[in-house]
Enzyme design. Structure first.
Site, mmCIF file in Angstrom:
data_model
loop_
_atom_site.group_PDB
_atom_site.id
_atom_site.type_symbol
_atom_site.label_atom_id
_atom_site.label_comp_id
_atom_site.label_asym_id
_atom_site.label_seq_id
_atom_site.Cartn_x
_atom_site.Cartn_y
_atom_site.Cartn_z
ATOM 1 N N CYS A 1 14.512 33.714 34.693
ATOM 2 C CA CYS A 1 13.068 33.630 34.454
ATOM 3 C C CYS A 1 12.483 32.835 35.620
ATOM 4 C CB CYS A 1 12.788 32.950 33.119
ATOM 5 S SG CYS A 1 11.029 32.899 32.696
ATOM 6 N N GLU B 1 9.720 25.313 37.956
ATOM 7 C CA GLU B 1 10.869 25.558 37.095
ATOM 8 C C GLU B 1 11.414 26.979 37.243
ATOM 9 O OE1 GLU B 1 9.339 22.815 33.320
ATOM 10 O OE2 GLU B 1 9.390 24.994 33.172
ATOM 11 N N CYS C 1 0.323 27.139 25.931
ATOM 12 C CA CYS C 1 1.353 27.223 26.978
ATOM 13 C C CYS C 1 1.448 25.905 27.744
ATOM 14 C CB CYS C 1 1.023 28.369 27.933
ATOM 15 S SG CYS C 1 2.215 28.556 29.279
ATOM 16 N N CYS D 1 -0.271 26.799 36.180
ATOM 17 C CA CYS D 1 -0.908 28.090 35.925
ATOM 18 C C CYS D 1 -2.412 27.894 35.777
ATOM 19 C CB CYS D 1 -0.333 28.730 34.662
ATOM 20 S SG CYS D 1 -1.009 30.379 34.330
ATOM 21 N N CYS E 1 8.738 27.579 28.857
ATOM 22 C CA CYS E 1 8.061 27.555 30.151
ATOM 23 C C CYS E 1 7.177 26.324 30.313
ATOM 24 C CB CYS E 1 7.213 28.821 30.286
ATOM 25 S SG CYS E 1 6.349 28.931 31.859
ATOM 26 N N CYS F 1 -4.073 29.196 29.049
ATOM 27 C CA CYS F 1 -3.791 29.555 27.661
ATOM 28 C C CYS F 1 -3.450 28.279 26.885
ATOM 29 C CB CYS F 1 -2.632 30.544 27.586
ATOM 30 S SG CYS F 1 -2.952 32.081 28.484
#
Length: 361
Positions: free
Chosen positions: A119, A106, A133, A126, A350, A130
């Site tokens: 962004c 993205e 997220c 990832c 995100c 976390c």
């Protein structure tokens, strides 16, 4: 399929054909010489890339023979748009791209009155994990190559130029942990800042990290005066261990001195990102711990009300709670702002658009 012209060199990236934006200046000159074209054409080619040429026929000041050679040897982008999400009131658009190999990533274009910000993503998913997220909820794919990062900026600039705007700021706050893809991120920053390409000042580029301390120390020596943003979210180890799991490896006692050393060496104030989670990290205790942790001379705190993510137990504080926490942090002497949460609708936070489409597949 031809390669993409850009900074990755003449060899095909990830088994794909070559990409024009992936060629560095030296490689482009070498390719031109090998194909019997004068070196001064390199600047013309790079100028067309910066202006967002959609195909080689648009490069009207290049001879037909050179355009034909370029078309036979290269592609103009490694990205294929497969979805987008428009948030009209906020003038924010998220794009989902398919990369070579089938992975998706993205990028978000945000339009303001005096600037246009991208962004940008540096990884597919990832690996940090976390729990609040969306980027870390799906499977981690791979690092992006430098040219795939640069292509996001070129595509954003092409779209903005069509609107009478141009890309002015870049934040590495999309999918991924940028410093876990260190070499490609640093190379892409240099390419985005290159006056022959986009010419965006490093001072208008922000690179975020969850706290990879050795990479932060290395970054300070790169000579790139961009802003470093630390995804902090908690000012005591027992809470940050949960919210940012890399803290178990690089706790606050290592992270904060490394961030301060970066600021002192580069002359750039560090931004500390704090996603506000109601009842978790938005209390008076949290504000006091944050004030005690950071050096007021070298720090700026950026508060981000949580964007709802499916299958997480977290929620955002209400507007009054956000305002109260910001005032409590400011009372400690820290400089603090509340980020405009443009991602609250339209899957623009995100990882959300990618996550939704993966669930629907």
């Amino acid at each position: 399929m031809p390669p993409v012209l850009g900074s990755a060199g003449l060899l095909p990236a990830l088994g794909s054909a070559g990409l024009l934006p992936a060629l560095g200046s030296a490689d482009l000159h070498a390719w031109l010489a090998a194909h019997g074209h004068p070196g001064f054409r390199a600047r013309q080619v790079e100028s067309w890339l910066a202006r967002g040429a959609a195909d080689f026929d648009e490069m009207r000041d290049l001879p037909g023979a050179l355009r034909a050679d370029l078309a036979a040897s290269f592609r103009l982008s490694s990205l294929e748009e497969i979805a987008s999400s428009e948030i009209a009131p906020d003038r924010t658009t998220k794009y989902l791209y398919r990369l070579d190999g089938g992975y998706t990533v993205e990028a978000v274009v945000m339009r303001y009155s005096r600037r246009s910000t991208l962004c940008i993503s540096s990884q597919v998913g990832c690996p940090i994990g976390c729990p609040f997220c969306a980027s870390g909820q799906g499977p981690f794919g791979r690092n992006l190559a430098a040219h795939e990062i640069v292509d996001q900026a070129l595509d954003a600039n092409r779209r903005l130029l069509a609107e009478g705007r141009r890309l002015s700021h870049v934040v590495f706050m999309g999918m991924g942990e940028p410093l876990a893809n260190y070499s490609a991120v640093v190379e892409s920053v240099r390419r985005i800042a290159d006056p022959a390409l986009l010419g965006i000042s490093p001072r208008r580029i922000t690179v975020s990290t969850s706290g990879l301390v050795p990479r932060m120390e290395r970054l300070a020596g790169e000579g790139l005066p961009f802003t470093l943003a630390i995804s902090l979210h908690a000012a005591r180890n027992e809470l940050r261990d949960v919210l940012v799991p890399i803290n178990r490896r690089y706790p606050l006692a290592a992270l904060i001195p490394a961030a301060q050393a970066y600021s002192e060496r580069t002359g750039r104030r560090v931004s500390y990102e704090w996603v506000l989670l109601a009842g978790v990290n938005d209390t008076e205790r949290d504000a006091g711990e944050l004030g005690a942790l950071l050096d007021r001379r070298l720090a700026h705190v950026n508060l981000i009300p949580f964007n709802p993510v499916a299958d997480t137990p977290y929620r955002a504080p209400d507007a009054r709670g956000v305002r109260r926490f910001a005032e409590q942090v400011a009372a400690t002497g820290l400089n603090v702002t509340v980020r405009d949460t443009k991602g609250r609708s339209g899957d623009a936070a995100c990882g959300q658009l990618r996550a939704r489409l993966l669930q629907e597949a």
